[in-house]
Design a protein around this motif. Structure first.
Motif, PDB file in Angstrom:
ATOM      1  N   ILE A   1      -7.034 -59.527  10.350  1.00 56.47           N
ATOM      2  CA  ILE A   1      -6.291 -59.891   9.008  1.00 56.47           C
ATOM      3  C   ILE A   1      -7.454 -59.767   8.005  1.00 56.47           C
ATOM      4  CG2 ILE A   1      -7.074 -62.410   9.365  1.00 56.47           C
ATOM      5  CD1 ILE A   1      -4.399 -63.230   7.891  1.00 56.47           C
ATOM      6  N   PHE A   2      -6.752 -59.403   6.665  1.00 52.49           N
ATOM      7  CA  PHE A   2      -7.695 -59.158   5.587  1.00 52.49           C
ATOM      8  C   PHE A   2      -7.376 -60.468   4.422  1.00 52.49           C
ATOM      9  CE2 PHE A   2      -7.105 -54.794   7.294  1.00 52.49           C
ATOM     10  CZ  PHE A   2      -8.795 -54.315   7.270  1.00 52.49           C
ATOM     11  N   VAL A   3      -8.382 -61.248   4.033  1.00 55.87           N
ATOM     12  CA  VAL A   3      -8.155 -62.251   3.268  1.00 55.87           C
ATOM     13  C   VAL A   3      -8.656 -62.079   1.826  1.00 55.87           C
ATOM     14  CG1 VAL A   3      -8.273 -64.735   3.104  1.00 55.87           C
ATOM     15  CG2 VAL A   3      -8.122 -63.595   5.261  1.00 55.87           C
ATOM     16  N   HIS A   4      -7.848 -62.194   0.938  1.00 54.41           N
ATOM     17  CA  HIS A   4      -8.608 -61.960  -0.564  1.00 54.41           C
ATOM     18  C   HIS A   4      -8.747 -63.261  -1.257  1.00 54.41           C
ATOM     19  CE1 HIS A   4      -7.555 -60.461  -4.863  1.00 54.41           C
ATOM     20  NE2 HIS A   4      -8.737 -59.567  -4.324  1.00 54.41           N
ATOM     21  N   ALA A   5      -9.775 -63.753  -1.202  1.00 52.51           N
ATOM     22  CA  ALA A   5     -10.293 -65.078  -1.641  1.00 52.51           C
ATOM     23  C   ALA A   5     -11.890 -65.132  -2.258  1.00 52.51           C
ATOM     24  CB  ALA A   5     -10.085 -66.114  -0.662  1.00 52.51           C
ATOM     25  N   GLY A   6     -12.341 -65.972  -2.664  1.00 51.22           N
ATOM     26  CA  GLY A   6     -13.786 -66.136  -3.176  1.00 51.22           C
ATOM     27  C   GLY A   6     -14.368 -66.734  -2.002  1.00 51.22           C
ATOM     28  N   GLN A   7     -15.925 -66.472  -1.816  1.00 52.89           N
ATOM     29  CA  GLN A   7     -16.530 -66.921  -0.925  1.00 52.89           C
ATOM     30  C   GLN A   7     -16.555 -68.451  -0.408  1.00 52.89           C
ATOM     31  OE1 GLN A   7     -19.014 -65.035   1.375  1.00 52.89           O
ATOM     32  NE2 GLN A   7     -18.910 -67.231   2.451  1.00 52.89           N
ATOM     33  N   HIS A   8     -16.468 -69.192  -1.368  1.00 54.59           N
ATOM     34  CA  HIS A   8     -16.233 -70.809  -1.159  1.00 54.59           C
ATOM     35  C   HIS A   8     -14.864 -71.077  -0.889  1.00 54.59           C
ATOM     36  CE1 HIS A   8     -20.034 -70.685  -3.887  1.00 54.59           C
ATOM     37  NE2 HIS A   8     -20.288 -71.798  -3.203  1.00 54.59           N
ATOM     38  N   ARG A   9     -13.974 -70.574  -1.223  1.00 52.18           N
ATOM     39  CA  ARG A   9     -12.634 -70.811  -0.835  1.00 52.18           C
ATOM     40  C   ARG A   9     -12.520 -70.422   0.513  1.00 52.18           C
ATOM     41  NH1 ARG A   9      -8.230 -73.462  -0.318  1.00 52.18           N
ATOM     42  NH2 ARG A   9      -6.307 -72.489  -0.764  1.00 52.18           N
ATOM     43  N   ILE A  10     -13.091 -69.297   0.933  1.00 53.28           N
ATOM     44  CA  ILE A  10     -13.026 -68.860   2.605  1.00 53.28           C
ATOM     45  C   ILE A  10     -13.572 -69.940   3.224  1.00 53.28           C
ATOM     46  CG2 ILE A  10     -14.053 -67.344   4.289  1.00 53.28           C
ATOM     47  CD1 ILE A  10     -11.679 -65.745   2.966  1.00 53.28           C
ATOM     48  N   GLN A  11     -14.810 -70.368   3.056  1.00 56.21           N
ATOM     49  CA  GLN A  11     -15.288 -71.277   3.810  1.00 56.21           C
ATOM     50  C   GLN A  11     -14.601 -72.609   3.981  1.00 56.21           C
ATOM     51  OE1 GLN A  11     -17.905 -69.252   5.075  1.00 56.21           O
ATOM     52  NE2 GLN A  11     -18.554 -71.323   5.273  1.00 56.21           N
ATOM     53  N   GLU A  12     -13.700 -72.966   2.857  1.00 57.98           N
ATOM     54  CA  GLU A  12     -12.963 -73.997   2.766  1.00 57.98           C
ATOM     55  C   GLU A  12     -11.571 -73.722   3.819  1.00 57.98           C
ATOM     56  OE1 GLU A  12     -10.058 -75.011  -0.863  1.00 57.98           O
ATOM     57  OE2 GLU A  12     -11.978 -76.094  -1.121  1.00 57.98           O
ATOM     58  N   LEU A  13     -11.209 -72.669   3.832  1.00 53.59           N
ATOM     59  CA  LEU A  13     -10.116 -72.336   4.686  1.00 53.59           C
ATOM     60  C   LEU A  13     -10.380 -72.208   6.182  1.00 53.59           C
ATOM     61  CD1 LEU A  13      -8.727 -69.572   2.577  1.00 53.59           C
ATOM     62  CD2 LEU A  13      -7.461 -71.476   3.056  1.00 53.59           C
ATOM     63  N   LYS A  14     -11.692 -71.649   6.617  1.00 49.27           N
ATOM     64  CA  LYS A  14     -12.272 -71.562   7.734  1.00 49.27           C
ATOM     65  C   LYS A  14     -12.502 -73.135   8.375  1.00 49.27           C
ATOM     66  CE  LYS A  14     -15.786 -69.046   8.704  1.00 49.27           C
ATOM     67  NZ  LYS A  14     -15.666 -68.939  10.091  1.00 49.27           N
ATOM     68  N   LYS A  15     -12.564 -74.010   7.717  1.00 48.50           N
ATOM     69  CA  LYS A  15     -12.583 -75.518   8.268  1.00 48.50           C
ATOM     70  C   LYS A  15     -11.315 -75.808   8.630  1.00 48.50           C
ATOM     71  CE  LYS A  15     -16.644 -76.804   5.354  1.00 48.50           C
ATOM     72  NZ  LYS A  15     -17.145 -77.331   4.105  1.00 48.50           N
ATOM     73  N   ALA A  16     -10.249 -75.488   7.691  1.00 46.25           N
ATOM     74  CA  ALA A  16      -8.732 -76.007   7.915  1.00 46.25           C
ATOM     75  C   ALA A  16      -8.323 -74.965   9.115  1.00 46.25           C
ATOM     76  CB  ALA A  16      -7.877 -75.574   6.581  1.00 46.25           C
ATOM     77  N   ILE A  17      -8.761 -73.888   9.111  1.00 47.58           N
ATOM     78  CA  ILE A  17      -8.130 -72.708  10.070  1.00 47.58           C
ATOM     79  C   ILE A  17      -9.397 -72.299  11.114  1.00 47.58           C
ATOM     80  CG2 ILE A  17      -6.779 -70.651  10.377  1.00 47.58           C
ATOM     81  CD1 ILE A  17      -6.043 -71.035   7.518  1.00 47.58           C
ATOM     82  N   PRO A  18      -9.718 -73.055  11.869  1.00 51.70           N
ATOM     83  CA  PRO A  18     -10.857 -72.846  12.674  1.00 51.70           C
ATOM     84  C   PRO A  18     -10.808 -71.417  13.641  1.00 51.70           C
ATOM     85  CG  PRO A  18      -9.706 -74.780  14.027  1.00 51.70           C
ATOM     86  CD  PRO A  18      -8.882 -74.491  12.640  1.00 51.70           C
TER      87      PRO A  18
END
Length: 182
Positions: free
Chosen positions: A60-77
């Motif tokens: 999957i390709f994700v279009h976001a900023g670095q901090h937003r990705i880190q936030e998302l990785k916590k919610a989607i482990p």
């Protein structure tokens, strides 16, 4: 929030074939994403059914900023970065390359062929630009690919995936001259 953050396309994995679940969760969050898909025919209760399925599981390709990705990785482990094996860096796809890839792959054309990076040798092809039709301005490599009778324009996302377009008339292709080395 992270409003001033530069948006980038991150190549990511959603482990255990959960790329569609990751897409659904990212869509709910309003985060841009893309899963390359194609039509496949499956037999369900002895009936053939044509449905969209991921071309490459876990991608999957994700279009976001670095901090937003880190936030998302916590919610989607189960969402993980893809790492370039040579440099050890996260794989970030340039916007122009991703835009062209999405435009072509998003057509779900049954004549598109997808390959793993090691199956295509870009050095054996000719760099070309499409000068007419729906994909005018797009660049790729004109090369003979496995599973096709003729040469095709291939768009590569280095180290992740390569996609051979449907046959394009030679009248609509121009060779990109590479700068002469001194």
């Amino acid at each position: 929030m992270f409003f001033n953050e530069k948006l980038q396309w991150f190549a990511m994995r959603a482990t255990y074939c959960r790329e569609l679940e990751a897409k659904r969760l990212l869509d709910q969050e309003g985060v841009g994403n893309f899963v390359p898909m194609r039509y496949v025919v499956r037999v369900v209760k002895r009936r053939k059914k044509r449905e969209l399925a991921p071309v490459v599981h876990n991608l999957i390709f994700v279009h976001a900023g670095q901090h937003r990705i880190q936030e998302l990785k916590k919610a989607i482990p189960f969402l993980q970065y893809m790492i370039d094996s040579r440099s050890g860096e996260k794989i970030i796809v340039p916007d122009v390359q991703m835009r062209e890839f999405i435009a072509v792959a998003g057509t779900y054309d049954e004549h598109l062929l997808f390959f793993r990076p090691e199956e295509i040798n870009p050095a054996r092809g000719t760099p070309v630009r499409i000068i007419g039709g729906d994909f005018a301005g797009y660049e790729g490599i004109f090369i003979k690919v496995k599973g096709a009778r003729d040469r095709r324009v291939v768009i590569c996302i280095q180290g992740i995936i390569a996609m051979a377009m449907a046959t394009i008339s030679p009248d609509l292709i121009e060779v990109i001259e590479e700068p002469k080395k001194k």
